[in-house]
Write a protein that holds these residues in place. Structure first.
Motif, PDB file in Angstrom:
ATOM      1  N   LEU A 259      -4.642  76.281 -50.417  1.00 29.29           N
ATOM      2  CA  LEU A 259      -5.045  76.283 -51.265  1.00 29.29           C
ATOM      3  C   LEU A 259      -5.689  74.791 -51.846  1.00 29.29           C
ATOM      4  O   LEU A 259      -6.403  74.830 -52.780  1.00 29.29           O
ATOM      5  CB  LEU A 259      -3.866  76.806 -52.715  1.00 29.29           C
ATOM      6  CG  LEU A 259      -3.212  78.169 -52.073  1.00 29.29           C
ATOM      7  CD1 LEU A 259      -2.470  78.431 -53.782  1.00 29.29           C
ATOM      8  CD2 LEU A 259      -4.902  79.182 -52.613  1.00 29.29           C
ATOM      9  N   ARG A 260      -5.437  74.046 -51.452  1.00 29.54           N
ATOM     10  CA  ARG A 260      -6.188  72.943 -51.300  1.00 29.54           C
ATOM     11  C   ARG A 260      -7.185  72.556 -50.587  1.00 29.54           C
ATOM     12  O   ARG A 260      -8.086  71.963 -51.842  1.00 29.54           O
ATOM     13  CB  ARG A 260      -4.458  71.484 -51.451  1.00 29.54           C
ATOM     14  CG  ARG A 260      -5.957  70.726 -51.569  1.00 29.54           C
ATOM     15  CD  ARG A 260      -4.940  68.612 -51.223  1.00 29.54           C
ATOM     16  NE  ARG A 260      -4.157  68.980 -50.311  1.00 29.54           N
ATOM     17  CZ  ARG A 260      -4.952  68.719 -48.790  1.00 29.54           C
ATOM     18  NH1 ARG A 260      -6.271  68.267 -48.691  1.00 29.54           N
ATOM     19  NH2 ARG A 260      -4.294  68.543 -47.684  1.00 29.54           N
ATOM     20  N   LEU A 261      -6.848  72.785 -49.638  1.00 27.82           N
ATOM     21  CA  LEU A 261      -8.820  72.757 -49.237  1.00 27.82           C
ATOM     22  C   LEU A 261      -9.764  73.559 -49.615  1.00 27.82           C
ATOM     23  O   LEU A 261     -10.528  73.213 -49.209  1.00 27.82           O
ATOM     24  CB  LEU A 261      -8.120  72.889 -47.188  1.00 27.82           C
ATOM     25  CG  LEU A 261      -7.692  71.377 -46.807  1.00 27.82           C
ATOM     26  CD1 LEU A 261      -6.427  72.459 -44.860  1.00 27.82           C
ATOM     27  CD2 LEU A 261      -8.519  70.941 -46.640  1.00 27.82           C
ATOM     28  N   CYS A 262      -8.870  74.496 -49.255  1.00 30.09           N
ATOM     29  CA  CYS A 262     -10.024  76.043 -50.459  1.00 30.09           C
ATOM     30  C   CYS A 262     -10.730  75.534 -51.826  1.00 30.09           C
ATOM     31  O   CYS A 262     -12.123  75.801 -51.500  1.00 30.09           O
ATOM     32  CB  CYS A 262      -9.898  77.388 -50.587  1.00 30.09           C
ATOM     33  SG  CYS A 262      -9.311  78.247 -48.864  1.00 30.09           S
ATOM     34  N   ALA A 263      -9.775  74.351 -52.436  1.00 27.06           N
ATOM     35  CA  ALA A 263     -10.809  74.519 -53.186  1.00 27.06           C
ATOM     36  C   ALA A 263     -11.838  72.781 -53.028  1.00 27.06           C
ATOM     37  O   ALA A 263     -12.544  72.808 -53.805  1.00 27.06           O
ATOM     38  CB  ALA A 263      -9.097  73.650 -54.793  1.00 27.06           C
ATOM     39  N   GLU A 264     -11.567  72.629 -52.542  1.00 31.79           N
ATOM     40  CA  GLU A 264     -11.743  71.083 -51.536  1.00 31.79           C
ATOM     41  C   GLU A 264     -13.308  71.120 -51.361  1.00 31.79           C
ATOM     42  O   GLU A 264     -14.373  70.168 -51.032  1.00 31.79           O
ATOM     43  CB  GLU A 264     -11.176  69.974 -50.982  1.00 31.79           C
ATOM     44  CG  GLU A 264      -9.900  69.043 -51.970  1.00 31.79           C
ATOM     45  CD  GLU A 264      -8.872  68.673 -51.039  1.00 31.79           C
ATOM     46  OE1 GLU A 264      -8.276  67.311 -52.071  1.00 31.79           O
ATOM     47  OE2 GLU A 264      -8.976  68.463 -49.799  1.00 31.79           O
ATOM     48  N   HIS A 265     -13.596  72.247 -50.476  1.00 23.23           N
ATOM     49  CA  HIS A 265     -14.164  72.349 -48.652  1.00 23.23           C
ATOM     50  C   HIS A 265     -14.742  74.014 -49.280  1.00 23.23           C
ATOM     51  O   HIS A 265     -13.892  75.327 -50.183  1.00 23.23           O
ATOM     52  CB  HIS A 265     -13.805  72.609 -47.660  1.00 23.23           C
ATOM     53  CG  HIS A 265     -13.467  70.789 -47.554  1.00 23.23           C
ATOM     54  ND1 HIS A 265     -14.813  69.964 -47.636  1.00 23.23           N
ATOM     55  CD2 HIS A 265     -12.043  70.699 -47.853  1.00 23.23           C
ATOM     56  CE1 HIS A 265     -13.760  68.690 -47.353  1.00 23.23           C
ATOM     57  NE2 HIS A 265     -12.024  69.152 -47.414  1.00 23.23           N
ATOM     58  N   THR A 266     -15.154  74.473 -49.044  1.00 22.45           N
ATOM     59  CA  THR A 266     -15.833  76.053 -48.743  1.00 22.45           C
ATOM     60  C   THR A 266     -16.413  76.129 -47.296  1.00 22.45           C
ATOM     61  O   THR A 266     -17.092  75.389 -46.139  1.00 22.45           O
ATOM     62  CB  THR A 266     -17.653  76.228 -49.349  1.00 22.45           C
ATOM     63  OG1 THR A 266     -17.693  75.922 -50.576  1.00 22.45           O
ATOM     64  CG2 THR A 266     -18.330  77.299 -48.510  1.00 22.45           C
ATOM     65  N   PHE A 267     -15.370  76.767 -46.680  1.00 20.14           N
ATOM     66  CA  PHE A 267     -15.384  77.586 -45.220  1.00 20.14           C
ATOM     67  C   PHE A 267     -15.777  78.734 -45.231  1.00 20.14           C
ATOM     68  O   PHE A 267     -16.412  79.613 -45.992  1.00 20.14           O
ATOM     69  CB  PHE A 267     -13.705  77.261 -45.573  1.00 20.14           C
ATOM     70  CG  PHE A 267     -12.977  76.622 -45.325  1.00 20.14           C
ATOM     71  CD1 PHE A 267     -13.469  75.026 -44.333  1.00 20.14           C
ATOM     72  CD2 PHE A 267     -12.338  75.717 -46.097  1.00 20.14           C
ATOM     73  CE1 PHE A 267     -12.252  73.918 -43.869  1.00 20.14           C
ATOM     74  CE2 PHE A 267     -11.659  74.932 -46.737  1.00 20.14           C
ATOM     75  CZ  PHE A 267     -11.650  74.239 -45.152  1.00 20.14           C
ATOM     76  N   ASP A 268     -16.593  78.387 -43.796  1.00 18.97           N
ATOM     77  CA  ASP A 268     -17.152  80.315 -43.274  1.00 18.97           C
ATOM     78  C   ASP A 268     -16.071  81.016 -42.873  1.00 18.97           C
ATOM     79  O   ASP A 268     -17.024  82.251 -42.910  1.00 18.97           O
ATOM     80  CB  ASP A 268     -18.080  79.059 -42.410  1.00 18.97           C
ATOM     81  CG  ASP A 268     -19.394  78.754 -42.941  1.00 18.97           C
ATOM     82  OD1 ASP A 268     -20.373  79.371 -44.134  1.00 18.97           O
ATOM     83  OD2 ASP A 268     -19.339  78.073 -42.706  1.00 18.97           O
TER      84      ASP A 268
END
Length: 384
Positions: A259-268
């Motif tokens: 959840l932290r990574l998804c908040a910090e980055h936009t993943f394809d």
């Protein structure tokens, strides 16, 4: 274990070797490239021949090593316009060779191959190796920057013991795979969860699964080989090479990291390849005494893939893994909830080197079977 791969099948690579002590790694590198399916032709400078005999490279490649450019104009045959080589790999590349290439100087077979390749737009990879003080020289640094501007790939050395040591063979092979893959995922971001979760039972024991993370590692390697920037969230002590590693031991740790990574980055892409704990035991403080029967309450854990699908900045493409592919209905609910693909497998794939998977989408169901490296290749081909 030396893994046989097909990532370089049908590719012809010219391996240029120059006069660094790292030339002794040439045999190992040639073998590694061939294990990926490449056809390798060795080219050596006279300085390299003083360190490693050409017969060693001839043995490793299966072709007579070139130590001079003769009347057959081999540099043109391989690296000229319409030449047969798919890539020129110079490993090791000395400071002398790097600076000559950057200034168009041809006085060794390797530099002549390089000038020919650059002029014909044949892909070139350079792998520097020298003393660190030489690597810091402003002229050498300027030449490296010039070569990068020309589109040449530089595989950075390992700075150790006052030396800019040649990169690991695995790294060199990986960069070669990337250069020859066409990099269809270049500019894309990929998030992968991998391996088992370990849920604490007491101060000593944990509850986990038979998963080893092999599938997640191969999916990450393949995504990186295809040009993507990759993050892997896992609890493995060993880092996954060529990607960004985020350590998470339990299902709760993994969820928080995701959840932290998804908040910090936009993943394809998000691929949920981990054997995430469905239950966690009620934790006993201290150490449970041995030699007696105990009862353990198992508490349900949140479904990470469900949380990701509902996240505000959810990845564009979501792939889940599901045990029990013989019952498609078990995968269908993930597709109905928003997943784009489900890779369904049976429990015997956990911890194994090979496996059989059904790659299920809303419109198709494709069977993929083989080593996990082969399955990873198949899955990414299906997603592209």
């Amino acid at each position: 274990m030396n893994t046989i791969r097909t990532t370089l099948a049908g590719k012809e690579i010219v391996l240029g070797i120059t006069g660094s002590i790292a030339a002794v790694d040439g045999v190992k590198l040639a073998h590694a490239l061939r294990r990926c399916g490449a056809d390798v032709q060795g080219v050596m400078t006279s300085a390299a021949c003083g360190i490693l005999h050409p017969d060693a490279i001839t043995y490793a490649t299966g072709h007579e090593t070139l130590t001079r450019c003769g009347g057959l104009v081999e540099h043109v045959t391989y690296c000229g316009d319409g030449g047969s080589a798919d890539l020129l790999l110079i490993a090791p590349a000395t400071a002398n060779t790097i600076c000559k290439i950057a200034h168009g100087i041809d006085d060794t077979p390797v530099t002549t191959f390089a000038t020919t390749a650059i002029g014909s737009t044949t892909p070139v990879i350079l792998v520097p190796a020298m003393h660190e003080s030489m690597y810091r020289h402003p002229g050498v640094r300027a030449c490296l920057e010039t070569l990068k501007e020309w589109g040449i790939t530089i595989v950075d050395p390992r700075i150790e013991e006052g030396k800019a040591k040649i990169a690991d063979t695995d790294q060199i092979v990986h960069e070669t795979e990337r250069a020859l893959s066409g990099m269809p995922l270049l500019g894309k971001t990929v998030l992968i969860t991998s391996g088992p979760c370990r849920e604490r039972l007491d101060d000593v024991r944990v509850v986990t699964t038979r998963s080893t993370g092999k599938m997640g590692r191969e999916l990450a390697r393949e995504a990186s080989r295809l040009g993507a920037e990759v993050w892997v969230v896992h609890g493995d002590i060993l880092s996954v090479p060529h990607v960004r590693n985020v350590y998470a031991e339990s299902a709760g740790d993994m969820l928080n990291s995701i959840l932290r990574l998804c908040a910090e980055h936009t993943f394809d892409y998000y691929i949920s390849a981990a054997a995430i704990s469905d239950f966690a035991p009620a934790v006993h403080e201290g150490k449970i005494p041995s030699g007696q029967n105990i009862s353990v309450d198992l508490l349900p854990q949140p479904k990470i893939i469900q949380e990701v699908m509902q996240a505000e900045n959810r990845p564009k493409i979501i792939v889940g893994f599901k045990l029990g592919w013989k019952s498609r209905e078990e995968a269908q609910h993930l597709l109905d909830a928003g997943a784009d693909m489900v890779a369904a497998n049976t429990p015997d794939t956990l911890g194994a080197d090979c496996g059989a998977y059904e790659l299920i989408t809303r419109d198709s169901c494709v069977h993929a079977e083989g080593t996990k490296a082969e399955v990873a290749e198949h899955l990414w081909q299906h997603l592209l």
